[in-house]
Design a protein around this motif. Structure first.
Motif, short mmCIF file in Angstrom:
data_model
loop_
_atom_site.label_atom_id
_atom_site.label_comp_id
_atom_site.label_asym_id
_atom_site.label_seq_id
_atom_site.Cartn_x
_atom_site.Cartn_y
_atom_site.Cartn_z
N SER A 2 -2.58 -8.37 -3.98
CA SER A 2 -2.12 -7.72 -5.20
C SER A 2 -1.23 -6.54 -4.83
CB SER A 2 -3.30 -7.25 -6.07
OG SER A 2 -4.00 -6.19 -5.44
N TYR A 3 -0.44 -6.09 -5.80
CA TYR A 3 0.46 -4.96 -5.59
C TYR A 3 0.27 -3.96 -6.72
CZ TYR A 3 2.95 -8.21 -2.49
OH TYR A 3 3.27 -9.10 -1.49
N GLN A 4 0.12 -2.71 -6.36
CA GLN A 4 0.12 -1.67 -7.37
C GLN A 4 1.55 -1.15 -7.56
OE1 GLN A 4 -2.72 1.39 -6.49
NE2 GLN A 4 -4.48 0.00 -6.54
N ALA A 5 1.79 -0.59 -8.73
CA ALA A 5 3.11 -0.04 -9.03
C ALA A 5 3.42 1.09 -8.05
CB ALA A 5 3.16 0.46 -10.46
N PRO A 6 4.65 1.17 -7.57
CA PRO A 6 5.00 2.21 -6.59
C PRO A 6 5.17 3.56 -7.24
CG PRO A 6 6.94 0.93 -7.15
CD PRO A 6 5.78 0.27 -7.86
N ARG A 7 4.93 4.60 -6.47
CA ARG A 7 5.17 5.96 -6.90
C ARG A 7 6.28 6.56 -6.06
NH1 ARG A 7 -0.62 8.72 -6.45
NH2 ARG A 7 -0.56 7.52 -4.52
N GLY A 8 6.93 7.56 -6.61
CA GLY A 8 7.97 8.26 -5.85
C GLY A 8 9.08 7.31 -5.41
N GLY A 9 9.37 7.35 -4.12
CA GLY A 9 10.47 6.55 -3.58
C GLY A 9 10.03 5.26 -2.94
N ASP A 10 8.88 4.71 -3.37
CA ASP A 10 8.32 3.53 -2.71
C ASP A 10 8.76 2.20 -3.31
OD1 ASP A 10 6.92 5.12 -0.95
OD2 ASP A 10 5.03 5.03 -2.06
N ALA A 11 9.65 2.22 -4.28
CA ALA A 11 10.03 0.97 -4.95
C ALA A 11 10.69 0.00 -3.98
CB ALA A 11 10.97 1.27 -6.13
N ASP A 12 11.56 0.50 -3.10
CA ASP A 12 12.23 -0.38 -2.16
C ASP A 12 11.25 -1.03 -1.19
OD1 ASP A 12 14.65 0.21 -3.31
OD2 ASP A 12 15.29 1.62 -1.76
N GLU A 13 10.23 -0.26 -0.78
CA GLU A 13 9.25 -0.80 0.15
C GLU A 13 8.41 -1.88 -0.51
OE1 GLU A 13 10.12 2.47 0.11
OE2 GLU A 13 11.14 2.17 2.04
N ARG A 14 8.05 -1.66 -1.76
CA ARG A 14 7.30 -2.69 -2.47
C ARG A 14 8.15 -3.95 -2.63
NH1 ARG A 14 5.75 -3.22 -8.83
NH2 ARG A 14 3.94 -4.56 -8.61
N ALA A 15 9.42 -3.78 -2.97
CA ALA A 15 10.31 -4.93 -3.12
C ALA A 15 10.47 -5.67 -1.80
CB ALA A 15 11.67 -4.47 -3.65
N PHE A 16 10.56 -4.92 -0.70
CA PHE A 16 10.66 -5.52 0.63
C PHE A 16 9.42 -6.36 0.93
CE2 PHE A 16 9.67 -5.33 5.16
CZ PHE A 16 10.86 -5.70 5.76
N LEU A 17 8.27 -5.80 0.66
CA LEU A 17 7.01 -6.48 0.95
C LEU A 17 6.86 -7.75 0.12
CD1 LEU A 17 4.48 -5.91 2.71
CD2 LEU A 17 3.48 -4.82 0.71
N ARG A 18 7.14 -7.64 -1.18
CA ARG A 18 7.00 -8.80 -2.06
C ARG A 18 8.09 -9.83 -1.82
NH1 ARG A 18 5.21 -7.50 -8.15
NH2 ARG A 18 4.59 -9.68 -7.89
N GLY A 19 9.31 -9.34 -1.56
CA GLY A 19 10.42 -10.26 -1.36
C GLY A 19 10.23 -11.16 -0.15
N ARG A 20 9.65 -10.60 0.89
CA ARG A 20 9.41 -11.39 2.11
C ARG A 20 8.05 -12.09 2.10
NH1 ARG A 20 12.70 -10.17 6.99
NH2 ARG A 20 14.48 -8.96 6.27
#
Length: 281
Positions: free
Chosen positions: A53-71
């Motif tokens: 599962s993924y929690q919504a990112p805080r601060g500047g973590d959106a790119d890291e979440r997208a990286f993790l989910r995208g791959r």
């Protein structure tokens, strides 16, 4: 059950773990839309096995979440282990924003592996600073190794596996055990992790070394991974790779002479530990 020790002054492992468990167990209103977003790549948490599962990112973590989910890195690790091992209780891999000093870890009380988005950005920035030709790919390798390391803690916990020595060393060996089964991609991931540990070792202040830390020093972990890569490489087919791994610093010629035996022992040990739990014998 922490993974990377980090480069700054160390907080005692128990205190860091307690802080992370409190943060991991609370879904604040700001995260409500992202808490518990279930991936379909792994078993649902109502059954045994790993889920994601993924929690919504805080601060500047959106790119890291997208990286993790995208791959799909957590999904791939979960699918691999769900296919290989019968895990009677659920374990959830949770991608989330963490406090600054928190790092990936397995939480036995909650039955979850916490993967911090900030850790992904930190590793990628280290490869970028070194001028690596493929920082994104190498970061994906480190994250994959990290997930297998933390999954080892989960297996030891949920399957009540016996072992000797330090659990952190055994978890590193499990990461190598699974990655070395995956051909070129797995070998590249393990080498990326070895290089990343070397980066952490270079940035560490020897004065911050903690002799009571349950982890081996980062330089030792780097050398161990290189040894497993060397020992698993067929002499004729991978002569060039074997030569490149023995640099006289991270892996010496003297240690390399023992690496085939170390790799055999690693593989035999984990085969035996999982013999009554595995699906891929």
């Amino acid at each position: 059950m922490l993974h990377h020790a980090g480069t700054g002054p160390r907080t005692p492992a128990r205190a860091r773990r307690a802080r992370a468990l409190v943060a991991a167990g609370v879904c604040t209103a700001a995260l409500a839309t992202g808490c518990g977003t279930q991936s379909q790549a792994a078993a649902p948490p109502t059954r045994g096995g790993l889920s994601v599962s993924y929690q919504a990112p805080r601060g500047g973590d959106a790119d890291e979440r997208a990286f993790l989910r995208g791959r799909g890195l957590p999904e791939k690790v979960a699918a691999d282990l769900n296919k290989a091992v019968r895990l009677p209780e659920p374990v959830e891999i949770v991608g989330r924003s963490c406090k600054k000093d928190d790092i990936p870890e397995y939480d036995p009380a909650g039955g979850r592996i916490v993967l911090c988005y900030g850790f992904i950005g930190e590793v990628r920035s280290m490869f970028e600073a070194d001028g690596d030709a493929d920082p994104a790919g190498r970061t994906a390798g480190v994250v994959t190794e990290t997930l297998y390391h933390e999954a080892a803690h989960a297996l030891i916990d949920k399957l009540n596996l016996p072992f000797t020595g330090r659990e952190e060393d055994v978890a590193d060996q499990f990461a190598a055990y699974r990655l070395l089964r995956q051909g070129e991609a797995g070998r590249a991931a393990l080498l990326a992790a070895a290089d990343n540990y070397d980066q952490y070792a270079r940035e560490s202040d020897p004065a911050d070394a903690d002799p009571s830390d349950e982890h081996a020093p980062d330089a030792v972990r780097s050398a161990n991974y290189r040894c497993y890569l060397y020992g698993s490489a067929p002499r004729r087919d991978r002569a060039r790779e074997r030569r490149s791994l023995v640099d006289g610093k991270r892996l010496t010629k003297e240690r390399a002479e023992l690496c085939e035996e170390e790799h055999r022992d690693l593989r035999r040990g984990w085969d035996q530990l999982l013999a009554s739990h595995t699906n891929d014998r």
